[in-house]
Scaffold this active site. Structure first.
Site, PDB file in Angstrom:
ATOM      1  N   LYS A  42       0.829  -1.219   0.000  1.00 13.30           N
ATOM      2  CA  LYS A  42       0.000   0.000   0.000  1.00 13.30           C
ATOM      3  C   LYS A  42       0.862   1.266   0.000  1.00 13.30           C
ATOM      4  CE  LYS A  42      -3.189  -2.562   2.988  1.00 13.30           C
ATOM      5  NZ  LYS A  42      -2.332  -3.271   3.964  1.00 13.30           N
TER       6      LYS A  42
ATOM      7  N   HIS B 285      -3.493   3.605   0.728  1.00 13.75           N
ATOM      8  CA  HIS B 285      -3.780   3.139   2.095  1.00 13.75           C
ATOM      9  C   HIS B 285      -4.954   3.899   2.744  1.00 13.75           C
ATOM     10  CE1 HIS B 285      -1.417   1.059   5.561  1.00 13.75           C
ATOM     11  NE2 HIS B 285      -2.705   1.025   5.802  1.00 13.75           N
TER      12      HIS B 285
HETATM   13  P1  NAD Z   1      -7.257  -8.915  13.295  1.00 18.44           P
HETATM   14  O1  NAD Z   1      -8.707  -8.621  13.402  1.00 18.44           O
HETATM   15  O2  NAD Z   1      -6.763  -9.807  12.212  1.00 18.44           O
HETATM   16  O3  NAD Z   1      -6.802  -9.456  14.722  1.00 18.44           O
HETATM   17  C1  NAD Z   1      -5.505  -9.891  14.957  1.00 18.44           C
HETATM   18  C2  NAD Z   1      -5.351 -10.234  16.421  1.00 18.44           C
HETATM   19  O4  NAD Z   1      -6.371 -11.144  16.813  1.00 18.44           O
HETATM   20  C3  NAD Z   1      -4.037 -10.959  16.696  1.00 18.44           C
HETATM   21  O5  NAD Z   1      -3.014 -10.035  16.966  1.00 18.44           O
HETATM   22  C4  NAD Z   1      -4.388 -11.807  17.898  1.00 18.44           C
HETATM   23  O6  NAD Z   1      -4.286 -11.041  19.069  1.00 18.44           O
HETATM   24  C5  NAD Z   1      -5.833 -12.143  17.655  1.00 18.44           C
HETATM   25  N1  NAD Z   1      -6.052 -13.443  17.006  1.00 18.44           N
HETATM   26  C6  NAD Z   1      -5.700 -13.814  15.738  1.00 18.44           C
HETATM   27  N2  NAD Z   1      -6.085 -15.060  15.482  1.00 18.44           N
HETATM   28  C7  NAD Z   1      -6.709 -15.498  16.595  1.00 18.44           C
HETATM   29  C8  NAD Z   1      -7.321 -16.724  16.948  1.00 18.44           C
HETATM   30  N3  NAD Z   1      -7.401 -17.734  16.077  1.00 18.44           N
HETATM   31  N4  NAD Z   1      -7.851 -16.832  18.189  1.00 18.44           N
HETATM   32  C9  NAD Z   1      -7.794 -15.813  19.070  1.00 18.44           C
HETATM   33  N5  NAD Z   1      -7.227 -14.634  18.794  1.00 18.44           N
HETATM   34  C10 NAD Z   1      -6.692 -14.470  17.572  1.00 18.44           C
HETATM   35  O7  NAD Z   1      -6.528  -7.476  13.287  1.00 18.44           O
HETATM   36  P2  NAD Z   1      -5.499  -6.653  12.407  1.00 18.44           P
HETATM   37  O8  NAD Z   1      -4.134  -7.158  12.474  1.00 18.44           O
HETATM   38  O9  NAD Z   1      -5.748  -5.252  12.808  1.00 18.44           O
HETATM   39  O10 NAD Z   1      -6.062  -6.805  10.911  1.00 18.44           O
HETATM   40  C11 NAD Z   1      -5.626  -7.813  10.040  1.00 18.44           C
HETATM   41  C12 NAD Z   1      -4.841  -7.232   8.883  1.00 18.44           C
HETATM   42  O11 NAD Z   1      -5.596  -6.220   8.215  1.00 18.44           O
HETATM   43  C13 NAD Z   1      -3.572  -6.480   9.303  1.00 18.44           C
HETATM   44  O12 NAD Z   1      -2.531  -7.348   9.687  1.00 18.44           O
HETATM   45  C14 NAD Z   1      -3.303  -5.696   8.065  1.00 18.44           C
HETATM   46  O13 NAD Z   1      -2.726  -6.525   7.059  1.00 18.44           O
HETATM   47  C15 NAD Z   1      -4.715  -5.272   7.663  1.00 18.44           C
HETATM   48  N6  NAD Z   1      -5.063  -3.919   8.180  1.00 18.44           N
HETATM   49  C16 NAD Z   1      -5.226  -2.919   7.278  1.00 18.44           C
HETATM   50  C17 NAD Z   1      -5.555  -1.655   7.707  1.00 18.44           C
HETATM   51  C18 NAD Z   1      -5.754  -0.575   6.686  1.00 18.44           C
HETATM   52  O14 NAD Z   1      -5.832   0.593   7.055  1.00 18.44           O
HETATM   53  N7  NAD Z   1      -5.829  -0.910   5.421  1.00 18.44           N
HETATM   54  C19 NAD Z   1      -5.713  -1.373   9.064  1.00 18.44           C
HETATM   55  C20 NAD Z   1      -5.557  -2.410   9.981  1.00 18.44           C
HETATM   56  C21 NAD Z   1      -5.239  -3.680   9.523  1.00 18.44           C
END
Ligand code: NAD
Length: 273
Positions: A74, A105
């Site tokens: 991004k 982004h």
């Molecule tokens: P997510 O909703 O994927 O949650 C991740 C968290 O959930 C982990 O750190 C862990 O604590 C928990 N988790 C993961 N798997 C689990 C399981 N099986 N059981 C229990 N808990 C679990 O949150 P995220 O990282 O914010 O979002 C995912 C992806 O989205 C990011 O890594 C990124 O690539 C993208 N993202 C993009 C933007 C954007 O502005 N475009 C913003 C935020 C995230």
């Protein structure tokens, strides 16, 4: 692994990918390697995550042909006025010749350079250096402006989306315009959402974890979904969601959880550079 067709000629995106936000570059290589070994074929990074080098090392070193792994990165907010240069810098950090998907982004309406940035993404797409281009955190207003003022409709819009923020208006707008919806923070960052009693009921009913129930809900909505975890057992758990189905009642029970509440910033006002 199910794939969805982007509005770009013939380009398919694996519906479930691996998000790497907040995974430091040094650890990203191992995390992405673990994900690829578990069967993921789609990685979501960004210049702002500071881990493109680690992601690139894993993709280049995993032994899979490059075309078998879908890589998204991004454009950061400070780079809307120099999108082509910033894209080349991302490619260099990844050590790749092309990416599968390049996204703006955030729109940063206050800065008002996203239309200009989109012109550069169109050029990058036409040059074949990104197989598809899209947006992230765009709203009906900012997407409508892009569609009206530029040549190419974004193939996808990546937005915050989970059972507590169901984004019905955005999803309907995407569908009406041939834009795929991609869900970020699909697990609500694992905070309160995964302890919701309604998910515990469905978890018990299907013999699946709450995270698997939520990911299955996203898949059945038709969204692309990119859960993040740095824990190998959870990385494996989060991709085991293609062998069960939520029924209409289950979908309605999750539908009732909507609180229209964001965890992340509001795209209308977010202007970090
Ligand atoms: P997510 O909703 O994927 O949650 C991740 C968290 O959930 C982990 O750190 C862990 O604590 C928990 N988790 C993961 N798997 C689990 C399981 N099986 N059981 C229990 N808990 C679990 O949150 P995220 O990282 O914010 O979002 C995912 C992806 O989205 C990011 O890594 C990124 O690539 C993208 N993202 C993009 C933007 C954007 O502005 N475009 C913003 C935020 C995230």
């Amino acid at each position: 692994m199910n794939s969805l067709l982007l509005n770009t000629d013939g380009v398919q995106i694996p519906q479930l990918g691996f998000g790497v936000w907040q995974i430091p570059s040094g650890e990203a290589e191992q995390a992405v390697r673990t994900a690829l070994e578990a069967g993921y074929r789609h990685i979501d990074t960004a210049a702002a995550y500071g881990n493109e080098e680690g992601v690139g090392r894993a993709v280049r070193g995993c032994g899979l042909p490059r075309e078998k792994v879908f890589v998204t990165t991004k454009l950061w907010n400070a780079d809307h006025g120099r999108a082509e240069e910033a894209f080349d810098e991302s490619l260099a950090r990844l050590g790749l010749d092309y990416v599968d998907l390049f996204l703006i982004h955030w729109p940063v309406p206050k800065q008002d350079k996203y239309v200009q940035a989109w012109g550069a993404l169109e050029k990058i797409y036409r040059d074949g250096r990104a197989r598809a281009i899209g947006t992230s955190n765009f709203t009906v207003k900012t997407l409508t402006r892009l569609i009206d003022e530029t040549d190419i409709t974004p193939s996808i819009n990546q937005i915050e989306l989970h059972p507590y923020l169901q984004q019905r208006e955005m999803r309907a707008f995407h569908e009406a315009n041939g834009i795929l919806t991609e869900a970020w923070s699909p697990l609500g960052q694992g905070k309160g959402l995964l302890n919701d009693p309604a998910l515990a009921v469905l978890s018990e009913k299907h013999g699946r974890t709450p995270a698997q129930i939520v990911l299955r809900w996203h898949l059945q909505l038709g969204s692309v979904v990119i859960p993040k975890s740095a824990t190998p057992s959870r990385i494996a758990e989060n991709i085991k969601v293609f062998d069960f189905i939520l029924d209409t009642e289950d979908i309605a029970a999750i539908g009732a959880l909507n609180r229209s509440r964001r965890i992340g910033p509001d795209p209308d006002t977010f202007d970090m550079t």
